[in-house]
Enzyme design. Structure first.
Site, PDB file in Angstrom:
ATOM      1  N   PHE A 111      76.104 -50.893-100.450  1.00 36.12           N
ATOM      2  CA  PHE A 111      76.694 -52.881-100.657  1.00 36.12           C
ATOM      3  C   PHE A 111      77.702 -52.025-100.427  1.00 36.12           C
ATOM      4  CE2 PHE A 111      73.036 -51.511-104.408  1.00 36.12           C
ATOM      5  CZ  PHE A 111      72.785 -53.047-104.454  1.00 36.12           C
ATOM      6  N   GLU A 132      82.117 -54.302 -95.073  1.00 33.59           N
ATOM      7  CA  GLU A 132      82.799 -53.749 -93.403  1.00 33.59           C
ATOM      8  C   GLU A 132      84.688 -54.050 -94.499  1.00 33.59           C
ATOM      9  OE1 GLU A 132      81.746 -54.541 -89.770  1.00 33.59           O
ATOM     10  OE2 GLU A 132      79.654 -54.380 -90.210  1.00 33.59           O
ATOM     11  N   ARG A 171      84.960 -70.047 -99.102  1.00 33.72           N
ATOM     12  CA  ARG A 171      86.411 -70.623 -98.399  1.00 33.72           C
ATOM     13  C   ARG A 171      85.291 -71.064 -96.834  1.00 33.72           C
ATOM     14  NH1 ARG A 171      89.238 -66.269 -96.664  1.00 33.72           N
ATOM     15  NH2 ARG A 171      91.173 -67.611 -98.921  1.00 33.72           N
ATOM     16  N   ALA A 172      85.852 -72.993 -96.658  1.00 33.20           N
ATOM     17  CA  ALA A 172      84.916 -73.160 -95.875  1.00 33.20           C
ATOM     18  C   ALA A 172      85.607 -72.669 -94.374  1.00 33.20           C
ATOM     19  CB  ALA A 172      84.617 -74.668 -96.097  1.00 33.20           C
ATOM     20  N   GLY A 204      78.721 -64.064 -90.069  1.00 29.59           N
ATOM     21  CA  GLY A 204      78.251 -63.536 -88.827  1.00 29.59           C
ATOM     22  C   GLY A 204      78.119 -61.897 -89.390  1.00 29.59           C
ATOM     23  N   CYS A 256      74.779 -57.813 -90.855  1.00 29.97           N
ATOM     24  CA  CYS A 256      74.035 -58.066 -92.162  1.00 29.97           C
ATOM     25  C   CYS A 256      73.541 -59.397 -92.466  1.00 29.97           C
ATOM     26  CB  CYS A 256      74.400 -57.385 -93.476  1.00 29.97           C
ATOM     27  SG  CYS A 256      74.899 -55.348 -93.483  1.00 29.97           S
TER      28      CYS A 256
END
Length: 447
Positions: free
Chosen positions: A160, A163, A262-263, A268, A271
């Site tokens: 889990f 990055e 948060r819009a 991307g 994962c």
């Protein structure tokens, strides 16, 4: 006698896991089939940027002053088989070319290469993200092909990692999930993870299918939350609302929470996109495709955000062609604190504008080399100031702290026009406006 651990695959997941296991006190042997990668790790260097990982490696790789010497690397499968009590499989499971399904070839190859060398009791532990049902198949393969037979067991222990926080997430995980079929396998994994468990980390024991589903279910939920608030941003654009205030208001409900609300231009990386697509593909194979049809819309919303950012830039520049327009893009990686540009929304937006005739210059604190490999025809600058020089519009597309701390007045001195579009909703609108900039953010037409 202390367990000896091997880690098969020394990419992002494997290198982090190997260093963390050495930090927890185990003798560790990492294996990769790419000699250049092994040589790099033996020098205490990593093939990717991850905060704290090189420092952790150098505490344990032999040859560094003060190193414990507990971490070594090899390309020899026989050495790995003879060395390890517990073998962690940490290889990549990318999306198949032209399909939604997961490519299991690296996992299958790793298990097939390891099995002939398991001559005594051993536990093979899968950490890669795989389609549910894979563990059953791999356990049967091990039992048939390992000389140890039934003493070569399989377990599944999904990762889990976030990055930018991978070292912390490995040493101090928020949960440990293990799919096992025997008390022995559970006992060995409790021994491996004794330190974090003693520190309060929950240890969840389950069957193979549930352990395999945990990672894809978690990523699907996070993707759903991101795409939900991005869908609300679209509604706010149409209705004149403010998606940031909307997210703040609903986030105070502890059943919903504020994280991942948060819009912006969407998610991307290596994962979330491929995991939700592989999950849909596997559900279809199992005859449960209708259960996950909503994920198709989640994916669609996410991809749509990139095109909407391009159109916002076009409108800001007068609504016509990008030809002859200079566009500065701040950010190339899919998220901050990483050099990963896989399926990066920021780089995708930059590429779309470039292909439509815009003169695009990109700056990113860590992702420049990887970005150049993907889009060599884009322009690249050595700093944010250089990227903005002469720009008709500035697009903020990756939420690096460095960008939040920029001096808008200094940038305004070199820009052709003081026009900034915040694709991540993290810049301070008042700060930029005080410096004379026109500020616009997605989902906040009146903010």
């Amino acid at each position: 006698m202390s367990l000896k651990i091997t880690v098969i695959g020394t990419g992002y997941l494997g290198a982090t896991h190997a260093a963390a296991m050495a930090e927890l006190g185990f003798e560790v042997l990492g294996l990769d089939v790419v000699p250049e990668k092994i040589a790099m790790l033996e020098r205490g260097e990593t093939p990717m940027y991850e905060p704290g990982l090189e420092e952790l490696l150098r505490r344990h790789v032999a040859g560094f002053e003060g190193s414990t010497g507990r971490l070594r690397f090899t390309t020899d499968w026989a050495e790995v088989g003879a060395f390890g009590d517990v073998h962690f499989v940490c290889v990549n499971t990318p999306q198949k070319h032209g399909e939604y399904a997961c490519d299991m070839s690296y996992v299958d190859s790793a298990v097939a290469s390891l099995a002939p060398h398991l001559r005594g009791p051993a536990l093979v532990v899968g950490k890669s993200t795989v389609p549910v049902g894979s563990a059953d198949r791999l356990a049967a393969y091990l039992a048939e092909h390992a000389p140890a037979g039934g003493d070569a067991e399989l377990a599944w222990n999904p990762e889990f990692l976030r990055e930018g926080f991978a070292v912390e997430d490995t040493l101090h995980p928020d949960r440990i999930v293990v799919g096992v079929r025997s008390e022995r396998a559970e006992k060995l994994l409790r021994e491996v993870y004794a330190t974090p468990v003693e520190g309060g980390t929950p240890f969840v024991v389950t069957d193979f299918p549930t352990a395999e589903l945990v990672k894809t279910a978690a990523n699907s939920f996070l993707a759903t939350k991101i795409s939900f608030i991005n869908a609300m941003a679209e509604v706010c654009e149409a209705a004149g609302g403010d998606v940031a205030k909307l997210a703040e208001a609903i986030g105070h409900d502890d059943r919903i929470g504020r994280k991942f609300l948060r819009a912006g231009i969407g998610f991307g990386g290596g994962c979330l996109p491929k995991d939700i697509r592989a999950f849909m593909a596997r559900a279809g194979e199992l005859g449960a495709d209708q259960a996950l049809t909503f994920l198709r819309e989640i994916d669609s919303i996410n991809m749509r955000r990139r095109g909407q950012m391009v159109e916002m830039a076009r409108e800001a520049l007068g609504g016509g062609s990008f030809l002859g327009k200079r566009v500065a893009v701040l950010g190339a990686t899919f998220k901050p604190d990483s050099d990963d540009v896989r399926d990066s929304p920021a780089l995708n937006v930059a590429g779309q504008i470039h292909l439509q005739g815009g003169q695009v210059t990109v700056y990113d604190p860590k992702g420049m080399d990887n970005a150049r490999k993907v889009f060599p025809t884009l322009g690249y600058a050595g700093s944010a100031l250089e990227a903005v020089r002469g720009a008709d519009v500035v697009l903020h597309l990756t939420e690096w702290r460095e960008f939040r701390e920029l001096d808008p007045a200094a940038l305004g001195e070199v820009a052709s026009a003081r026009l900034v579009l915040d694709g991540r909703n993290t810049l301070d609108p008042e700060l930029w406006r005080r410096a004379g900039w026109t500020y616009r953010a997605m989902g906040r037409p009146t903010a």
